[in-house]
Enzyme design. Structure first.
Site, PDB file in Angstrom:
ATOM      1  CB  THR A  20      -0.867   0.024   1.302  1.00 18.99           C
ATOM      2  OG1 THR A  20      -1.695  -1.125   1.320  1.00 18.99           O
ATOM      3  CG2 THR A  20      -1.756   1.246   1.371  1.00 18.99           C
ATOM      4  N   GLY A  49       1.323  -1.322   4.950  1.00 22.66           N
ATOM      5  CA  GLY A  49       1.738  -2.422   5.789  1.00 22.66           C
ATOM      6  C   GLY A  49       0.668  -3.422   6.148  1.00 22.66           C
TER       7      GLY A  49
END
Length: 593
Positions: free
Chosen positions: A408, A492
């Site tokens: 991400t 994460g």
């Protein structure tokens, strides 16, 4: 016991109260397409920048420069955020892209109000609760079946229409320039390509783009993506309808339903369920933000289908109910909040957000935290509005934290008027589902693997037609007296929540500066048997935490945060990671003292 008494916040709050936000305009002057020019060049990333007139923090120098260029030409924070996100689709294509989705938290300085935009991908109408059952997770990732209906383009258009001043065509121009001229391949890009090479080679379109000559592009080479540049040009000219029901959408559906598998490949690539009607039906949505108050500051986040706002907020509430806060307390508060996340949060009606973020529920949960780590797993609480002494033994079963892609990306932008954007954008796993749409230069997402695979009766995150999978993305904006104080977020997977939480604890409870708070070693407890931690955290705190009953296991790198803090007298401090994921890029419009 590792513990620090709660640090008084007088200095921080005084700084915020003296913030001089420039008068907000209804809308900054509109720019012509040619006005959005690439910003002045900068040779290297810097993790910290301080100045005025606007600030940007992303993981990538080219994306930060794209946003800064928009700010310098008179665009606002939302204009710059969309420009940066589109550029990350070029330079961070394994984490972001137009076939992905994300969440935006936006502070409107003129109205002193926080808004959020949900651009999360959605399940096709043909997907049901059992659609993923029995499929190995790794097999599901690299398939058409994992591709959700993309939300980013709809989100960009809604964000610009509601809060920006540029057209989509204008906002895409910096990204088109980078895709055309190319960018320098760094070690992170090379490593991510190499880690994906085995599956990239199994798709003709992906191998052609990312494995030229059969190998990852070498570090220091220039990588160009003319197909993506052309896609962005057409998207700017034709608008989102080209994707949501038009010819580009038809190409996406064709790729999902019949992936371009390399002849001779032995990979079992399952076809997807997406139809053009799913794209036509998709909408980006404005939703009310989550809100809780921590030590007099208002913390705003993203509501379901994200679990970021509720889980970060609940953990902060639990910590505020404790007499002291240290690493042990941080881990235990996170453990409890994740237990409640698994039980109650998903893209379903009736998520009890008000009770999950209530002080009464937090106090009931906080009383479970003692001198030693709780037995695994912690059971969820009962957010029923009737709170008292600690329950003798919570009876509900805990839900395991499902696997989520670690990638991400997150960006933060603040402009001269005081508007602020915190924006998580993603295609899920590193490299998404591994499939590039032929001739278009972008990877598809694998967001549907964020659903619970089941069978799991009653799980709030089981797939369903049109449902959006639960996310851990946690773009966060903190206000003091209705003025912005801090904005932050991270990639994460489910460690996003703990990364954001730990940075806030570092900043507010442990008295670190924002650069120190981002650089400090991290640990993540998500109601799991072991606490994952970076080596420096284990070295510093491992022995004492082990004596308190924690089991620590190495995770070499957790998160890659970006943030902006509002300082005294209208100054801004943009902060990115100094080393994680190759370090980030912080820029300000003016560094003049």
């Amino acid at each position: 016991m590792i513990s620090r008494r709660i640090t008084p916040l007088a200095g921080i709050l005084v700084g915020s109260s003296l913030l001089l936000v420039q008068p907000a305009l209804a809308s900054p002057p509109a720019l012509s397409p040619s006005a959005v020019s690439p910003p002045v060049s900068q040779a290297e990333k810097k993790p910290v920048a301080e100045g005025s007139g606007g600030a940007v923090s992303t993981v990538d120098l080219d994306a930060s420069k794209a946003a800064l260029g928009v700010l310098r030409e008179g665009g606002n924070a939302m204009d710059a955020a969309v420009a940066a996100a589109a550029t990350l689709g070029v330079t961070e294509p394994y984490s972001a892209g137009l076939a992905g989705g994300g969440f935006i938290v936006y502070y409107d300085a003129r109205r002193k109000k926080v808004h959020t935009i949900d651009g999360r991908e959605a399940a096709p109408k043909a997907m049901g609760p059992a659609s993923l059952e029995g499929i190995p997770f790794d097999d599901a990732v690299t398939s058409g079946l994992s591709a959700g209906v993309p939300g980013s383009v709809a989100q960009w258009e809604l964000a610009l229409r509601r809060f920006g001043t540029l057209s989509l065509r204008q906002a895409l121009k910096p990204a088109i320039d980078v895709a055309t001229k190319g960018f320098k391949v760094d070690q992170t890009f090379y490593d991510q390509t190499a880690a994906n090479a085995a599956r990239f080679k199994d798709f003709t379109s992906t191998a052609k783009l990312y494995l030229p000559g059969g190998a990852p592009p070498p570090v220091g080479s220039t990588f160009r993506n003319p197909e993506l540049a052309d896609t962005y040009r057409r998207l700017g000219r034709l608008g989102g309808e080209w994707l949501y029901g038009g010819a580009l959408g038809a190409e996406v559906v064709a790729t999902v339903k019949k992936p371009p598998v390399t002849p001779g490949s032995t990979r079992n690539v399952r076809p997807g369920l997406m139809e053009l009607s799913d794209l036509k039906a998709y909408r980006a949505l404005e939703r009310p933000p989550t809100k809780m108050t921590y030590k007099g500051m208002d913390v705003y986040g993203m509501a379901p289908p994200s679990s970021g706002g509720s889980t970060v907020g609940e953990a902060l509430n639990i910590l505020e109910a404790l007499p002291e806060v240290g690493e042990h307390e941080y881990l235990e508060a996170s453990r409890l909040a994740f237990a409640d996340r698994g039980k109650y949060v998903g893209d379903i009606p009736g998520v009890p957000l008000g009770e999950l973020l209530s002080d009464g529920f937090a106090k009931e949960r906080a009383c479970l935290i003692g001198e030693r780590a709780m037995p695994h797993p912690a059971a969820p609480g009962d957010p029923d509005g009737m709170y008292g002494p600690c329950p003798a033994a919570p009876s509900a079963e805990a839900t395991e934290t499902a696997a989520e892609g670690p990638e991400t990306t997150h960006l933060v932008v603040a402009d001269r008027w005081g508007n602020v954007v915190a924006y998580n954008i993603t295609i899920e796993s590193t490299g998404g589902n591994g499939i590039v749409v032929p001739g278009r230069g972008f990877l598809l997402n694998n967001e549907l693997t964020d659903f619970t695979f089941g069978p799991a009766p009653g799980d709030p995150n089981l797939p369903a037609p049109g449902k959006r999978p639960r996310s851990s993305m946690a773009p966060t904006i903190v206000l003091n007296d209705d003025r912005p104080l801090l904005a932050l977020g991270s990639p994460g997977g489910s460690t996003i929540i703990t990364t954001v939480l730990q940075i806030l604890v570092n900043r507010w409870d442990f008295g670190m500066s924002l650069p120190e708070a981002l650089a400090a070693p991290r640990a993540t407890q998500r109601n799991t048997a072991q606490t994952q931690a970076e080596q420096a955290f284990i070295d510093r705190y491992g022995a004492e935490l082990t004596r308190q009953g924690h089991s620590l296991v190495l995770n070499p790198e957790i998160g890659a945060a970006t943030a902006v803090e509002f300082l005294r007298h209208g100054r801004l401090q943009a902060v990115a990671e100094p080393t994680r994921r190759g370090g980030g890029s912080a820029l300000v419009v003016s560094e003049r003292r």
